[in-house]
Write a protein that holds these residues in place. Structure first.
Motif, PDB file in Angstrom:
ATOM      1  N   VAL A 173       0.849  -1.498   0.198  1.00  0.00           N
ATOM      2  CA  VAL A 173      -0.121   0.259   0.079  1.00  0.00           C
ATOM      3  C   VAL A 173       0.713   1.054   0.085  1.00  0.00           C
ATOM      4  O   VAL A 173       0.345   2.059  -0.665  1.00  0.00           O
ATOM      5  N   GLY A 174       1.848   1.113   1.295  1.00  0.00           N
ATOM      6  CA  GLY A 174       2.361   3.090   0.933  1.00  0.00           C
ATOM      7  C   GLY A 174       3.555   2.507   2.014  1.00  0.00           C
ATOM      8  O   GLY A 174       3.792   0.686   2.504  1.00  0.00           O
ATOM      9  N   ARG A 175       4.141   3.584   2.288  1.00  0.00           N
ATOM     10  CA  ARG A 175       5.242   3.156   3.116  1.00  0.00           C
ATOM     11  C   ARG A 175       5.528   3.885   4.385  1.00  0.00           C
ATOM     12  O   ARG A 175       4.685   5.101   4.359  1.00  0.00           O
ATOM     13  N   LEU A 176       5.641   2.965   5.892  1.00  0.00           N
ATOM     14  CA  LEU A 176       5.253   3.598   6.821  1.00  0.00           C
ATOM     15  C   LEU A 176       6.713   3.970   7.383  1.00  0.00           C
ATOM     16  O   LEU A 176       7.789   2.753   8.017  1.00  0.00           O
ATOM     17  N   SER A 177       6.757   5.118   8.096  1.00  0.00           N
ATOM     18  CA  SER A 177       7.661   5.405   9.135  1.00  0.00           C
ATOM     19  C   SER A 177       7.668   5.275  10.479  1.00  0.00           C
ATOM     20  O   SER A 177       6.408   5.969  10.919  1.00  0.00           O
ATOM     21  N   ILE A 178       8.299   4.218  11.616  1.00  0.00           N
ATOM     22  CA  ILE A 178       8.310   4.608  12.868  1.00  0.00           C
ATOM     23  C   ILE A 178       9.572   4.977  13.275  1.00  0.00           C
ATOM     24  O   ILE A 178      10.228   3.853  13.393  1.00  0.00           O
ATOM     25  N   THR A 179       9.408   6.061  14.363  1.00  0.00           N
ATOM     26  CA  THR A 179      11.211   6.287  15.023  1.00  0.00           C
ATOM     27  C   THR A 179       9.732   5.915  16.459  1.00  0.00           C
ATOM     28  O   THR A 179       9.240   5.498  17.136  1.00  0.00           O
ATOM     29  N   GLY A 235       3.306  -6.920  10.140  1.00  0.00           N
ATOM     30  CA  GLY A 235       2.906  -7.799   9.047  1.00  0.00           C
ATOM     31  C   GLY A 235       3.378  -8.680   9.591  1.00  0.00           C
ATOM     32  O   GLY A 235       3.663  -9.372  10.412  1.00  0.00           O
ATOM     33  N   HIS A 236       4.596  -9.846   8.291  1.00  0.00           N
ATOM     34  CA  HIS A 236       5.247 -10.280   8.369  1.00  0.00           C
ATOM     35  C   HIS A 236       6.495  -9.884   8.566  1.00  0.00           C
ATOM     36  O   HIS A 236       7.823 -10.780   8.519  1.00  0.00           O
ATOM     37  N   SER A 237       7.014  -8.787   8.772  1.00  0.00           N
ATOM     38  CA  SER A 237       8.685  -7.936   8.950  1.00  0.00           C
ATOM     39  C   SER A 237       9.216  -7.553   9.762  1.00  0.00           C
ATOM     40  O   SER A 237       7.928  -7.160  10.761  1.00  0.00           O
ATOM     41  N   ILE A 238      10.372  -8.057  10.474  1.00  0.00           N
ATOM     42  CA  ILE A 238      10.060  -7.173  12.095  1.00  0.00           C
ATOM     43  C   ILE A 238      11.748  -6.886  11.909  1.00  0.00           C
ATOM     44  O   ILE A 238      12.265  -6.894  10.758  1.00  0.00           O
ATOM     45  N   TYR A 239      12.502  -5.766  12.783  1.00  0.00           N
ATOM     46  CA  TYR A 239      13.015  -5.397  12.770  1.00  0.00           C
ATOM     47  C   TYR A 239      13.401  -4.963  13.834  1.00  0.00           C
ATOM     48  O   TYR A 239      12.489  -5.535  14.657  1.00  0.00           O
ATOM     49  N   ILE A 241      12.624   2.719  11.765  1.00  0.00           N
ATOM     50  CA  ILE A 241      12.645   2.381  10.512  1.00  0.00           C
ATOM     51  C   ILE A 241      11.270   2.937   9.519  1.00  0.00           C
ATOM     52  O   ILE A 241      10.317   2.997   9.789  1.00  0.00           O
ATOM     53  N   HIS A 242      11.530   2.414   8.704  1.00  0.00           N
ATOM     54  CA  HIS A 242      11.063   2.257   7.022  1.00  0.00           C
ATOM     55  C   HIS A 242      10.925   0.741   6.350  1.00  0.00           C
ATOM     56  O   HIS A 242      11.402  -0.126   6.482  1.00  0.00           O
ATOM     57  N   CYS A 243       9.891   0.691   6.910  1.00  0.00           N
ATOM     58  CA  CYS A 243       8.864  -0.503   5.586  1.00  0.00           C
ATOM     59  C   CYS A 243       7.703  -0.423   4.997  1.00  0.00           C
ATOM     60  O   CYS A 243       7.025   0.198   5.139  1.00  0.00           O
ATOM     61  N   TYR A 244       7.360  -1.063   3.956  1.00  0.00           N
ATOM     62  CA  TYR A 244       6.200  -0.956   3.405  1.00  0.00           C
ATOM     63  C   TYR A 244       5.461  -1.714   3.972  1.00  0.00           C
ATOM     64  O   TYR A 244       5.026  -2.858   4.908  1.00  0.00           O
ATOM     65  N   LYS A 283       5.280   3.955  -8.388  1.00  0.00           N
ATOM     66  CA  LYS A 283       7.075   3.128  -8.313  1.00  0.00           C
ATOM     67  C   LYS A 283       7.715   3.665  -8.852  1.00  0.00           C
ATOM     68  O   LYS A 283       8.680   3.458  -9.538  1.00  0.00           O
ATOM     69  N   CYS A 284       7.845   5.233  -8.846  1.00  0.00           N
ATOM     70  CA  CYS A 284       9.150   5.969  -9.667  1.00  0.00           C
ATOM     71  C   CYS A 284       9.430   6.411  -8.358  1.00  0.00           C
ATOM     72  O   CYS A 284      11.380   7.018  -8.416  1.00  0.00           O
ATOM     73  N   HIS A 285       9.874   5.690  -7.042  1.00  0.00           N
ATOM     74  CA  HIS A 285      10.745   5.763  -5.667  1.00  0.00           C
ATOM     75  C   HIS A 285      10.699   5.082  -4.925  1.00  0.00           C
ATOM     76  O   HIS A 285      10.082   5.786  -3.477  1.00  0.00           O
ATOM     77  N   PRO A 286      11.191   3.887  -4.585  1.00  0.00           N
ATOM     78  CA  PRO A 286      10.882   3.219  -4.166  1.00  0.00           C
ATOM     79  C   PRO A 286      12.098   3.371  -2.901  1.00  0.00           C
ATOM     80  O   PRO A 286      13.376   3.949  -2.665  1.00  0.00           O
ATOM     81  N   TYR A 287      11.964   3.087  -2.055  1.00  0.00           N
ATOM     82  CA  TYR A 287      12.620   2.608  -0.579  1.00  0.00           C
ATOM     83  C   TYR A 287      12.867   1.547  -0.118  1.00  0.00           C
ATOM     84  O   TYR A 287      12.369   0.080  -0.950  1.00  0.00           O
ATOM     85  N   MET A 288      14.156   1.444   0.545  1.00  0.00           N
ATOM     86  CA  MET A 288      14.462   0.419   1.018  1.00  0.00           C
ATOM     87  C   MET A 288      14.169  -0.432   2.010  1.00  0.00           C
ATOM     88  O   MET A 288      14.267   0.672   2.858  1.00  0.00           O
ATOM     89  N   ASN A 289      14.180  -1.222   2.447  1.00  0.00           N
ATOM     90  CA  ASN A 289      13.394  -1.608   3.636  1.00  0.00           C
ATOM     91  C   ASN A 289      14.602  -2.427   4.604  1.00  0.00           C
ATOM     92  O   ASN A 289      15.575  -1.913   4.352  1.00  0.00           O
TER      93      ASN A 289
END
Length: 283
Positions: free
Chosen positions: A66-72, A96-100, A118-121, A192-198
């Motif tokens: 859906v989008g990028r969530l940033s959590i500080t 979701g299914h990712s762990i940081y 933390i930046h995550c989709y 799509k033109c600005h992908p972010y790294m997990n």
């Protein structure tokens, strides 16, 4: 006579060596079968690990994002220091299914500070994150101190606002009685033109259960970023950021400087947007 005895003895050895019954497993068939089974199991484990890495690679599953969530993860205020020495807390967060994970705050005790962004989709339908705080131990398994399911504020997902809050944590003291954790949320619709790294994901392997809550031994699985992707620069580390942060702090003297810095980073170092976000938080 002696030569004949030696000849007879040699013939006897020869019959034993070439004509006698072979011992069981002489050809190593059973050993090779076991080795083949182990190799097959290793291949399956490697395939599963590869699939996990592909799932966490940015841009691999575009329709499901859906989008990028940033959590500080700013800091926490815990009610008790467990153990004989000051605790070394760190945070493990599931989205979701990712762990940081954050770094460990050495001697953080009841008031650890991380200031970790933390930046995550954000997968569709996910409106809640799960947070755990552990005390890092040297000779025994890390101890789970506190945990909590935290709702992502609706205004963050619906309007893209930056939101800062203190969230209650549960633990040995009881539900919502172990202390609080300070989080700052921001959300950006994916383009799509600005992908972010997990951030690096972590596989969790169940190891034991304490107070009805499963503890996990972390096994780090770092995803490999695309070759063309650049490592993002933290805005607050730029030379001009110090002056802007000082000006913003003077405008909001009652707001913690670390919170201001987190909001500044979440808004990519844009001063005006940071001020608007802080005004919304102070309303």
């Amino acid at each position: 006579m002696e030569t004949e005895k030696r000849s007879d003895l040699y013939e006897e050895w020869k019959r034993r060596a070439f004509l006698g019954p072979l011992p069981q497993g002489f050809l190593g068939v059973e050993e090779r079968n076991a080795q083949q089974q182990q190799e097959a199991a290793d291949q399956q484990a490697a395939l599963a690990l590869h699939q996990l890495q592909m799932q966490n690679m940015p841009g691999m599953h575009e329709p499901h994002v859906v989008g990028r969530l940033s959590i500080t993860i700013v800091q926490a205020k815990l009610v008790k220091n467990y153990g004989m020495t000051r605790m070394d807390p760190y945070v493990r967060m599931r989205v979701g299914h990712s762990i940081y994970e954050t770094h460990t705050c050495s001697n953080g005790a009841k008031n650890p500070h991380w200031n970790k962004v933390i930046h995550c989709y954000l997968p569709p339908g996910v409106t809640q994150i799960y947070v755990e705080i552990y005390d890092e131990c040297s000779f025994v398994m890390d101890e789970l101190i506190a945990w909590g399911h935290i709702d992502i504020p609706p205004q963050v997902l619906q309007k893209g606002e930056t939101h800062e809050d203190w969230c209650m944590l549960s633990g040995k003291q009881g539900d919502n009685q172990e202390g609080m954790i300070n989080l700052v949320f921001s959300y950006t619709v994916k383009t799509k033109c600005h992908p972010y790294m997990n951030a690096p994901s972590v596989m969790r392997v169940p190891s034991s259960t304490v107070f009805g809550v499963s503890q996990y031994a972390p096994v780090n699985v770092y995803t490999t970023p695309p070759a063309a992707a650049a490592i993002p620069v933290v805005p607050s580390s730029l030379p001009t950021a110090e002056i802007e942060l000082k000006q913003i702090s003077e405008m909001f003297p009652n707001v913690d400087k670390e919170v201001i810095k987190s909001v500044y980073d979440a808004n990519h170092g844009k001063k005006d947007i940071t001020i608007n976000s802080l005004l919304q938080m102070c309303e």
